[in-house]
Structure formats: C-alpha cells, structure tokens
Write a protein that holds these residues in place. Structure first.
Motif, PDB file in Angstrom:
ATOM      1  N   GLY A 180       2.127  13.054   5.784  1.00 15.94           N
ATOM      2  CA  GLY A 180       2.801  12.892   7.061  1.00 15.94           C
ATOM      3  C   GLY A 180       3.806  11.762   6.954  1.00 15.94           C
ATOM      4  O   GLY A 180       3.605  10.803   6.205  1.00 15.94           O
ATOM      5  N   SER A 181       4.915  11.891   7.686  1.00 14.31           N
ATOM      6  CA  SER A 181       5.886  10.802   7.665  1.00 14.31           C
ATOM      7  C   SER A 181       6.646  10.746   8.989  1.00 14.31           C
ATOM      8  O   SER A 181       6.628  11.700   9.774  1.00 14.31           O
ATOM      9  N   GLY A 182       7.295   9.640   9.224  1.00 14.24           N
ATOM     10  CA  GLY A 182       8.063   9.418  10.447  1.00 14.24           C
ATOM     11  C   GLY A 182       8.258   7.929  10.642  1.00 14.24           C
ATOM     12  O   GLY A 182       7.455   7.113  10.156  1.00 14.24           O
ATOM     13  N   ASN A 183       9.356   7.541  11.319  1.00 17.69           N
ATOM     14  CA  ASN A 183       9.641   6.121  11.579  1.00 17.69           C
ATOM     15  C   ASN A 183       9.609   5.273  10.318  1.00 17.69           C
ATOM     16  O   ASN A 183       9.119   4.136  10.326  1.00 17.69           O
ATOM     17  N   ASN A 184      10.078   5.859   9.208  1.00 15.79           N
ATOM     18  CA  ASN A 184      10.166   5.165   7.925  1.00 15.79           C
ATOM     19  C   ASN A 184       8.819   4.867   7.265  1.00 15.79           C
ATOM     20  O   ASN A 184       8.765   4.164   6.272  1.00 15.79           O
ATOM     21  N   PHE A 185       7.760   5.406   7.851  1.00 13.73           N
ATOM     22  CA  PHE A 185       6.444   5.275   7.228  1.00 13.73           C
ATOM     23  C   PHE A 185       5.997   6.640   6.713  1.00 13.73           C
ATOM     24  O   PHE A 185       6.491   7.665   7.174  1.00 13.73           O
ATOM     25  N   LEU A 219      -5.436   7.753  -1.332  1.00 12.18           N
ATOM     26  CA  LEU A 219      -4.542   7.585  -0.193  1.00 12.18           C
ATOM     27  C   LEU A 219      -3.354   6.740  -0.646  1.00 12.18           C
ATOM     28  O   LEU A 219      -3.528   5.714  -1.311  1.00 12.18           O
ATOM     29  N   ASP A 220      -2.174   7.188  -0.287  1.00 14.87           N
ATOM     30  CA  ASP A 220      -0.961   6.428  -0.587  1.00 14.87           C
ATOM     31  C   ASP A 220      -0.235   6.205   0.731  1.00 14.87           C
ATOM     32  O   ASP A 220      -0.018   7.146   1.490  1.00 14.87           O
ATOM     33  N   VAL A 221       0.109   4.958   1.023  1.00 13.62           N
ATOM     34  CA  VAL A 221       0.806   4.622   2.258  1.00 13.62           C
ATOM     35  C   VAL A 221       2.089   3.905   1.875  1.00 13.62           C
ATOM     36  O   VAL A 221       2.081   3.045   0.992  1.00 13.62           O
ATOM     37  N   ARG A 222       3.189   4.263   2.535  1.00 12.46           N
ATOM     38  CA  ARG A 222       4.470   3.788   2.058  1.00 12.46           C
ATOM     39  C   ARG A 222       5.437   3.532   3.208  1.00 12.46           C
ATOM     40  O   ARG A 222       5.390   4.212   4.231  1.00 12.46           O
ATOM     41  N   TYR A 223       6.290   2.553   3.018  1.00 15.91           N
ATOM     42  CA  TYR A 223       7.333   2.245   3.992  1.00 15.91           C
ATOM     43  C   TYR A 223       8.656   2.231   3.252  1.00 15.91           C
ATOM     44  O   TYR A 223       8.738   1.712   2.141  1.00 15.91           O
ATOM     45  N   GLY A 224       9.666   2.831   3.823  1.00 18.46           N
ATOM     46  CA  GLY A 224      10.960   2.825   3.148  1.00 18.46           C
ATOM     47  C   GLY A 224      12.090   2.732   4.143  1.00 18.46           C
ATOM     48  O   GLY A 224      12.164   3.510   5.091  1.00 18.46           O
ATOM     49  N   LEU A 225      12.954   1.753   3.960  1.00 19.18           N
ATOM     50  CA  LEU A 225      14.133   1.631   4.817  1.00 19.18           C
ATOM     51  C   LEU A 225      15.264   1.046   3.991  1.00 19.18           C
ATOM     52  O   LEU A 225      15.105  -0.019   3.380  1.00 19.18           O
ATOM     53  N   ASP A 226      16.387   1.749   3.975  1.00 19.84           N
ATOM     54  CA  ASP A 226      17.566   1.313   3.235  1.00 19.84           C
ATOM     55  C   ASP A 226      17.208   0.936   1.796  1.00 19.84           C
ATOM     56  O   ASP A 226      16.706   1.763   1.064  1.00 19.84           O
ATOM     57  N   GLU A 227      17.417  -0.325   1.446  1.00 25.73           N
ATOM     58  CA  GLU A 227      17.249  -0.708   0.042  1.00 25.73           C
ATOM     59  C   GLU A 227      15.791  -0.920  -0.347  1.00 25.73           C
ATOM     60  O   GLU A 227      15.469  -1.011  -1.515  1.00 25.73           O
ATOM     61  N   LEU A 228      14.933  -1.040   0.653  1.00 24.15           N
ATOM     62  CA  LEU A 228      13.576  -1.502   0.362  1.00 24.15           C
ATOM     63  C   LEU A 228      12.546  -0.389   0.489  1.00 24.15           C
ATOM     64  O   LEU A 228      12.567   0.385   1.441  1.00 24.15           O
ATOM     65  N   SER A 229      11.638  -0.320  -0.463  1.00 32.67           N
ATOM     66  CA  SER A 229      10.462   0.522  -0.256  1.00 32.67           C
ATOM     67  C   SER A 229       9.228  -0.243  -0.705  1.00 32.67           C
ATOM     68  O   SER A 229       9.253  -0.978  -1.687  1.00 32.67           O
ATOM     69  N   ASP A 264      10.144  -1.316  -4.449  1.00 32.89           N
ATOM     70  CA  ASP A 264      11.463  -1.258  -5.087  1.00 32.89           C
ATOM     71  C   ASP A 264      12.451  -1.915  -4.143  1.00 32.89           C
ATOM     72  O   ASP A 264      12.352  -1.768  -2.927  1.00 32.89           O
ATOM     73  N   TYR A 265      13.418  -2.576  -4.715  1.00 30.14           N
ATOM     74  CA  TYR A 265      14.516  -3.094  -3.913  1.00 30.14           C
ATOM     75  C   TYR A 265      15.800  -2.762  -4.661  1.00 30.14           C
ATOM     76  O   TYR A 265      15.982  -3.170  -5.803  1.00 30.14           O
ATOM     77  N   ALA A 266      16.645  -1.957  -4.049  1.00 27.01           N
ATOM     78  CA  ALA A 266      17.849  -1.492  -4.740  1.00 27.01           C
ATOM     79  C   ALA A 266      19.088  -1.924  -3.985  1.00 27.01           C
ATOM     80  O   ALA A 266      19.176  -1.740  -2.774  1.00 27.01           O
ATOM     81  N   THR A 267      20.035  -2.525  -4.679  1.00 30.52           N
ATOM     82  CA  THR A 267      21.355  -2.766  -4.096  1.00 30.52           C
ATOM     83  C   THR A 267      22.329  -1.937  -4.918  1.00 30.52           C
ATOM     84  O   THR A 267      21.917  -1.224  -5.836  1.00 30.52           O
ATOM     85  N   SER A 268      23.614  -2.032  -4.620  1.00 32.48           N
ATOM     86  CA  SER A 268      24.569  -1.227  -5.380  1.00 32.48           C
ATOM     87  C   SER A 268      24.603  -1.661  -6.843  1.00 32.48           C
ATOM     88  O   SER A 268      24.989  -0.903  -7.719  1.00 32.48           O
ATOM     89  N   ASP A 269      24.189  -2.856  -7.126  1.00 28.37           N
ATOM     90  CA  ASP A 269      24.271  -3.417  -8.468  1.00 28.37           C
ATOM     91  C   ASP A 269      22.937  -3.571  -9.183  1.00 28.37           C
ATOM     92  O   ASP A 269      22.876  -3.552 -10.406  1.00 28.37           O
ATOM     93  N   TYR A 270      21.901  -3.769  -8.401  1.00 26.86           N
ATOM     94  CA  TYR A 270      20.614  -4.119  -8.987  1.00 26.86           C
ATOM     95  C   TYR A 270      19.516  -3.192  -8.507  1.00 26.86           C
ATOM     96  O   TYR A 270      19.540  -2.710  -7.387  1.00 26.86           O
TER      97      TYR A 270
END
Ligand SMILES: [Cu+2]
Length: 688
Positions: A180-185, A219-229, A264-270
């Motif tokens: 299940g997912s929603g609201n970035n979770f 069980l795996d629980v995850r949050y993801g928004l923009d550069e960060l997961s 993970d943290y992703a920018t355009s360079d890193y």
C-alpha cells in the motif's frame, strides 16, 4: 500489466548491464551482469534463463546462469558455486546486506534466507566482480534485490498470492504480499510457507532427511519525497525439521530476525546511500531426530548462534563511486549429548569475525569502449574466547588441544586488498570484446581458523572429513583473467567467456602431520577419521569456459542454452580441487503466446572424473535430465501452471549433491545421494 508478464514460472536473464539508479548507471556500463528478474518480463527482453517459484531453494536459480551451480547439502540448503569457488569466497549481497550463517556448516547458507516472493531480481556478476559488489568477492558476487515498498503521492493498493503443490513428496508453497502507498509513504508485507516430505528417487527409494518446513515473513516501510528516501524493514525466518542428508546432522530449527535501516539522498550531482543491518539467528541441529542413530552415546545436539551488524555507505559523483562497508559477526556453537547431561564441547566460543573496508571505483565510457577500475582495502580482524570440552577430563589428547588453544594468542588481523579492471570494446555492430583482470584477496573464515578439535564444522564442505583449523592462515590471493566476446545479430546472441586464475595461499585441507600433531591424530581416530585434514595455505589453479546463447525461431518459439566447463587443480600435490561442477550443457525450447507459455529443457552433465583424492571424493557418471512446464493466463489477474521435473524418470546422482550421511535411509551411508524421480506440480498465481 498482463499476467503473462508476471508469470510466476518464467523469468528472464538479461545481458544488458543493470542500472541501479540514474546516477550510478554509468558506473555499471563496463560490467557484465546477468540478472534473473523475478516477476517482470517485458517483451523486448530476450529470455536467456529461468528462475521459478516452484523451487523451494532460491539457490537453484543459479543453475540457469553461465558459470554457476549449487553445492546441495539438503533440499533447501544450497551453497552457491561460481567457476569452481563456493562458500565464503562468493559475496552475497541481499537487499544491500551480507547474511552471515549461524550454522558452522552453513545449513542456513545466505540464500536460504530468501524465498521467491520477496525477490525483485537475482544478479550474478559475470567474470571478475567489481570491487563495489562486496567485501570478499574472490569467487564472484551474487546480488539480490529485494522487493520494497514503493512510496507514491496517490493512494495505491496491490498484492499477489502464489500457491503450488507437488504430488511427488507432498511439497507445497504458499506465499503472498500486500503493498500500500500514499502521501509519500508505503508499506510492503509478505509471508511465505514451504513444506515437503522426503522425496523418492527414480527407483522409488525413499531419500530420508529430505523433508523441509520453512516459514518467512517480513515488513518494509518506506518514505520517499524528492531527493530523499528512507526505509526500514524486518525479516523473520523460521525453519523446522529440515533434512540435510549430505551433512552429519539435520536442521532441528533455525530462528532468525533481521532489521535494516536504509536511505538514499540524490541531487543532480551526487547520490548518497546508506545501509545499516542487524541479524540475530539461532540454530539447533541433531544427528538422531530425523535420521536413525542406534548409538545413544553418539547422539549429538548442536546449538549455534550468530549476531551480525553490518553497514555500507556509498557516494556516487560523476564517474566516481566511493564507499565504506563492514560486517561484525559474533559466533557460538556448543555440542551436547541429550543422553549425557555432562557432555559438552565448545565448538566455537565467542568467535568474532570483523571486516571493515573502503573502496573507490571509476567508470569511463564512450561509444567505442567503456571501462571500470576499482580498488578496495580491507581490514580483517578475528578472535576467539577460551574453549572447553567435558571430554578433556578423561582424555589427555583433548586436554592438550584445549590447553594449546587457550594459551595461544587468538586474536589475529590481516589487511587485504582487491584491484579490478573491467573493459568492454565495441568492435562493430555485432561484436563486443570483454576483458577483465584483477587481484583479489580473502582472509580466512572463522571455521578455517578456530576449529580447535577435529570436527566436521567446515562451512558445508560435506566431504565427511574431520578438520582442524589454523589461526595463523595467510589470506588467499587470486590473480584473475577473464576474456569474453559477445555476438548479437538478428536476435541471435552468444557470449563465450574464457577464464583463468592462479590462487596463492588457497585455503584447503591438507593431511595432518602425525609427528607435529599427535593429539589431533589421536582425537580424529577416536572420531572415526584416520586421516584428518588441517586447513592450510596451498597454491591452486582454476580455469574454464562458459557460454550462453539465445536463438529465436519465430514469434512464438525460441531456443536458449548454456555450456559450463571448469577445472580446478592443486599445485602442492598431484590432486584436483574438491567438489567442482562437471562439464554440463543446457538447452531450452521456449514457447510464448498471448496466454500460453511453455518451456522444455534438457540439462546434460558429463561424468566428473577429476576428483579430489585427499577429500575422499568419488567419480560420478554423466546423465541427462528433462523438465517441462507450461502456464496459462486466464486473464490479467489469474494464471495457472503445470510442470513435470525429471520427465523421463532418470535415476541420477548430481556430483555436487554429496554423499548420504543419514542413517535409516534406503541409501547406504556414503552412497551418493540420488535426485528426485519424476515429479509433477501445479501452481496458481493471483494478483490484484
Ligand atoms: Cu547446522
């Protein structure tokens, strides 16, 4: 997505280099990766090999990959072999973590902690594994990507259920997951149960100690928004009453919990990634509960445990990848006799195996050529607590071994390194040349160092020999070369690879010197082995060839196949390396239409006459096995499967299956373990 793309039965192996993320894509280009993708097949990807949900042991998937095979000690105890090396020489990266076996005989080998429903893909680095693929990759690297929750903005809910049943030995699997997912979770929940009775060989002999019973959940629980997961997961695995006929004991239970934090943290360079893992496993095994043992004085029950911490941090920037990675494992194993409360042997006591490492890898590519260069430095540290055996009170030789072990300095450390260069050269539209070379090192395993009393706790060698360790073993150093060519034209492709490696200080059993080690000799004799072995540094050579190919016939039909040849010899004495896969070739005829998929495969093995005399290994004759399976997709949600393994009901003994050690069997003790006779299964897949 159509269900035939999700078909449980047929999965694919891709030749394309795998990309793990946008930023690390470049870093993968020069490296040849073979991937078995569990659920998804897209039509433009050729099918080169097959994994399946029917096999209870995920390690069996390796038999569809060039260069790979499985040392089988039990129905769900498979140890990965790649180009003649196995055990701790092959790195297993499972969802970003190593899994450390609790059992000193690897009854819970790393891949046994998996089940098909939790796997997104299983990859093998062909040739020389890059330094980024693991801490100890001297023999190669297996990389398992686990399914994870997929955070999304909008609400989504989906799941799947798989069941199969095999009439032969009442084997059944039930597994499923919910996401299940929603609201970035997001969350992902899975559960799996696999059970079976003993199987019979083609002549209807019951092969005792081949039953299994395993449950897993997570069980795996995850949050993801923009550069960060950010994610965290928990995996539970419980095995009860499972046979390992090639080993001196069977599995009474294995109980384990794993926890993981990652991000993970992703920018355009890193791209910055981190993984932190913890595992706690306890394991009991016996030589009398599931096999007949008429001598109560010789009944043994071993309880072993392992607690492991691991970490990995990587940073990708342009063509560069930097990383640090380590594992800290604590091992215990005690042997007892249920009929004698006084009896105890500390097989391993408070053994620490700590490995820290740092690596750097650089990738450059253009239209004509690409290459990857990497180096890893490793600090390996090991120590052991004092040991004790109740038998030392009655036996001066055991007392002597115990005293010598406890009075020496048990703490050792080694600094080791790996350097690897892989390159791909495009010659023309059809041909590519692949060249890899490397120097790889591995420090000794804890069994190889701290086995103080002659016993068979050898990480699953299953040669029936008693071994003694050597605390001061030197690290192994391998000088490796791999040369491959890839040809692709009109859908036909073939990729042969030739490889050669020379290994200095290869760790292997050698005969115990009686005059130097009279006590070892006396104790080994008492345990029934007149020629015990000691883990020692020798020199060895391994070379061979593996080929995979694919040929389309028309829209519906295609052929694909493998050829594997490996040869391993010792340089210290005139003998071969032990338990090396025989020359074999596999051919599959595949059919795929809108709703039907089918595969008929033939796997032919040559005799293995290049055997290790020192390890009491025996020759095996060649054989051919034929398997067939079909699946039908009723609609986008429901699919059915049917298959027959060993269709011709051929009696055969796989060379890597070892010798029967289980009393009360239709097989003699010491007889080669026969494979399962003809067996039919049905399966059902449902997804929503
Ligand atoms: Cu065990």
């Amino acid at each position: 997505m159509k269900i035939n793309q999700l078909a449980a039965l047929i999965t694919s192996v891709l030749f394309i280099p795998q990309s793990f993320s946008a930023t690390s894509k470049a870093a993968q280009e020069a490296i040849d990766v073979i991937t078995i993708t569990a659920p998804k097949i897209s039509n433009e990807q050729a099918i080169f090999a097959h994994g399946n949900y029917i096999e209870p042991d995920v390690a069996d998937w390796l038999s569809t990959m060039p260069g790979a095979s499985i040392n089988k000690n039990g129905p769900i105890t498979g140890i990965a072999q790649y180009r003649g090396m196995y055990g701790s020489r092959i790195s297993k990266n499972i969802g970003g973590h190593p899994i450390i076996s609790a059992g000193p005989n690897a009854m819970d080998a790393p891949l046994t902690y998996l089940n098909p429903v939790m796997i997104e893909s299983l990859s093998l680095y062909r040739g020389i594994a890059p330094v980024s693929s693991g801490i100890d990759t001297i023999g190669g690297a297996v990389d398992v990507t686990l399914k994870r929750a997929q955070p999304s903005q909008e609400q989504q809910f989906n799941g799947m259920y798989h069941a199969n049943y095999n009439e032969h030995n009442n084997a059944s699997t039930q597994s499923g997951n919910l996401q299940g997912s929603g609201n970035n979770f997001a969350f992902l929940l899975y559960a799996n149960q696999q059970t079976a009775n003993d199987y019979e060989d083609a002549t209807k002999r019951a092969i005792r100690s081949t039953q299994y019973d395993k449950q897993q959940a997570g069980l795996d629980v995850r949050y993801g928004l923009d550069e960060l997961s950010l994610g965290t997961s928990w995996h539970y695995s419980k095995t009860n009453d499972t046979g390992t006929p090639a080993l001196p004991m069977d599995i009474d239970y294995i109980d384990s919990n794993r926890l993981n934090f990652d991000g993970d943290y992703a920018t355009s360079d890193y791209l910055f990634k981190w993984r932190l893992g913890y595992q706690d496993a306890t394991h009991g095994m016996s030589n009398y509960k599931q096999r007949v043992n008429m001598m109560p004085a010789m009944h043994r029950y071993t309880t072993a445990d392992a607690k492991t911490w691991d970490y990995k941090l990587t940073l990708n920037h342009q063509q560069w990848q930097f990383g640090i990675e380590g594992v800290n494992a604590l091992h215990n194993a005690d042997v007892t006799n249920p009929n004698n409360g006084m009896f105890v042997i500390n097989n391993f006591n408070d053994v620490k195996d700590i490995r820290h490492s740092a690596f750097i890898q650089y990738t450059q590519e253009n239209e004509k050529r690409s290459y990857t260069l990497g180096a890893r430095i490793k600090h390996n540290q090991a120590e052991s607590g004092d040991v004790f055996s109740s038998m030392s009170m009655m036996n001066s030789h055991i007392m002597s071994l115990q005293n010598v072990f406890n009075h020496q300095d048990n703490e050792v450390s080694d600094t080791t390194f790996d350097v690897v260069a892989n390159s791909q050269l495009t010659i023309n539209n059809s041909w590519k040349l692949l060249i890899g070379t490397g120097i790889k090192q591995r420090a000794a395993s804890y069994q190889e160092r701290y086995l103080w009393l002659p016993m068979q706790a050898t990480g699953g060698l299953a040669d029936g020999k008693t071994y003694i360790g050597d605390i001061n073993l030197n690290p192994e150093t391998a000088y490796q070369l791999d040369i491959g060519a890839h040809y692709l034209a009109q859908g036909f492709s073939i990729e042969p690879h030739l490889y050669y490696q020379k290994i200095d200080n290869y760790i292997q059993g050698t005969s115990v010197n009686v005059s130097e080690n009279p006590s070892v000799m006396m104790v080994a004799k008492m345990m029934g082995d007149n020629s015990p072995l000691q883990f020692s540094n020798i020199d060895a050579t391994i070379y061979g060839l593996d080929v995979n190919w694919h040929a389309p016939i028309n829209h519906q039909f295609s052929l694909n196949g493998l050829i594997n040849y490996v040869r391993g010899s010792r340089e210290d004495i005139n003998d071969n390396l032990y338990r090396i896969s025989p020359l074999n070739a596999k051919v599959s005829l595949n059919y795929a239409s809108e709703q039907w998929q089918s595969q008929l495969s033939l796997h032919a093995f040559n005799e293995q006459s290049k055997i290790s005399i020192l390890n009491n290994e025996r020759k095996t004759p060649g054989y051919v096995v034929v398997d067939w399976q079909v699946s039908y997709d009723l609609n986008a949600h429901l699919s059915f499967g049917l298959g027959v393994t060993n269709l011709l009901n051929k009696l055969y003994q796989p060379h890597l299956a070892g010798l029967n050690r289980a009393g009360g069997n239709d097989l003699f003790i010491g007889e080669r373990i026969s494979a399962k006779g003809r067996a039919m299964f049905i399966s059902l897949d449902y997804q929503f």
